[in-house]
Design a protein around this motif. Structure first.
Motif, PDB file in Angstrom:
ATOM      1  N   ARG A 179      25.696  14.540  10.236  1.00  0.00           N
ATOM      2  CA  ARG A 179      24.756  14.049   9.221  1.00  0.00           C
ATOM      3  C   ARG A 179      23.340  14.561   9.441  1.00  0.00           C
ATOM      4  O   ARG A 179      22.610  14.827   8.486  1.00  0.00           O
ATOM      5  CB  ARG A 179      24.784  12.518   9.186  1.00  0.00           C
ATOM      6  CG  ARG A 179      26.145  11.960   8.782  1.00  0.00           C
ATOM      7  CD  ARG A 179      26.127  10.446   8.673  1.00  0.00           C
ATOM      8  NE  ARG A 179      27.453   9.926   8.388  1.00  0.00           N
ATOM      9  CZ  ARG A 179      27.987   9.868   7.178  1.00  0.00           C
ATOM     10  NH1 ARG A 179      27.294  10.305   6.142  1.00  0.00           N
ATOM     11  NH2 ARG A 179      29.206   9.379   7.007  1.00  0.00           N
ATOM     12  N   SER A 180      22.945  14.702  10.698  1.00  0.00           N
ATOM     13  CA  SER A 180      21.587  15.197  10.961  1.00  0.00           C
ATOM     14  C   SER A 180      21.443  16.639  10.477  1.00  0.00           C
ATOM     15  O   SER A 180      20.408  17.015   9.909  1.00  0.00           O
ATOM     16  CB  SER A 180      21.264  15.095  12.449  1.00  0.00           C
ATOM     17  OG  SER A 180      22.180  15.866  13.214  1.00  0.00           O
ATOM     18  N   LEU A 185      19.326  20.520   6.481  1.00  0.00           N
ATOM     19  CA  LEU A 185      19.544  21.585   5.502  1.00  0.00           C
ATOM     20  C   LEU A 185      19.114  21.157   4.107  1.00  0.00           C
ATOM     21  O   LEU A 185      18.566  21.953   3.335  1.00  0.00           O
ATOM     22  CB  LEU A 185      21.019  21.996   5.499  1.00  0.00           C
ATOM     23  CG  LEU A 185      21.517  22.715   6.755  1.00  0.00           C
ATOM     24  CD1 LEU A 185      23.029  22.865   6.708  1.00  0.00           C
ATOM     25  CD2 LEU A 185      20.856  24.086   6.889  1.00  0.00           C
ATOM     26  N   ALA A 186      19.355  19.871   3.779  1.00  0.00           N
ATOM     27  CA  ALA A 186      18.985  19.374   2.450  1.00  0.00           C
ATOM     28  C   ALA A 186      17.472  19.347   2.255  1.00  0.00           C
ATOM     29  O   ALA A 186      16.977  19.484   1.129  1.00  0.00           O
ATOM     30  CB  ALA A 186      19.564  17.974   2.245  1.00  0.00           C
TER      31      ALA A 186
END
Length: 200
Positions: A179-180, A185-186
């Motif tokens: 998730r990190s 990236l998002a």
């Protein structure tokens, strides 16, 4: 005190696909938890994915089309050599149809079989390829009496409703996500995006 385990993850190959990336991520997490982990690909000689430096990766070198299709005998000999070098494996995690069939044929103890795709869909997409359809059907039937991991509730429901498989046990464990890394990236600035509307 954490019990350190010697774990083997086996899969058809490390070329493309989501299952391959998921298993490499899982192997890396096992190592971070203090375990020793090996990944064995039954096909190919390289990976399309970045290999975790702390994970031991092996490629089973089959000779000829028969060994590529039915690698159980070659796999058994290779695993014996691995045990001689690295010690007995406390856990085997088998993935995808060819690997699952090979491991089921050998009958190794302490093996979990991961089912990544819908049973019905897996058979349907091979309907016009009789030999591949037969091999997949055989690999699915070989999972009866085995301990299975489904990657989603939908896959688990498909196993329960299938006349081909009667597992000894069935659990759902969703694919691991970093998730990190996804968040990082998002939040990155996007370059070269079109100014007009576009599909993602």
């Amino acid at each position: 005190m954490v019990l350190v385990m010697n774990i083997l993850i086996a899969i058809d190959s490390l070329s493309g696909g989501g299952a391959e990336k998921v298993m490499l991520t899982l192997a890396s997490e096992f190592v971070q938890l203090g375990h020793q982990c090996h990944v064995l690909a039954l096909g190919g000689t390289s990976s399309d994915h970045e290999l975790p430096p702390s994970v031991n990766v092996h490629f089973l070198q089959s000779k000829g089309s028969y060994q590529q299709t039915f690698p159980a005998s070659l796999l058994k000999n290779y695993l014996n050599a691995m045990v001689s070098e690295y010690g007995t494996f406390d856990l085997h995690i088998s993935n995808l149809e060819k690997t699952n069939l090979a491991f089921a044929s050998i009958g190794l103890p302490r093996t979990l079989y991961v089912v990544h795709n819908s049973v019905k869909h897996t058979l349907n997409i091979r309907w016009k390829q009789p030999v591949k359809w037969w091999l997949i059907r055989r690999s699915l039937k070989a999972l009866s009496g085995k301990d299975l991991i489904a990657v989603s509730n939908g896959v688990a429901d498909g196993i329960r409703s299938s006349a081909l498989i009667t597992p000894r046990s069935l659990r759902v464990i969703h694919n691991p996500l970093d998730r990190s890394a996804i968040s990082r990236l998002a939040n990155m600035d996007a370059e070269d995006l079109p100014e007009e509307d576009y599909f993602v």
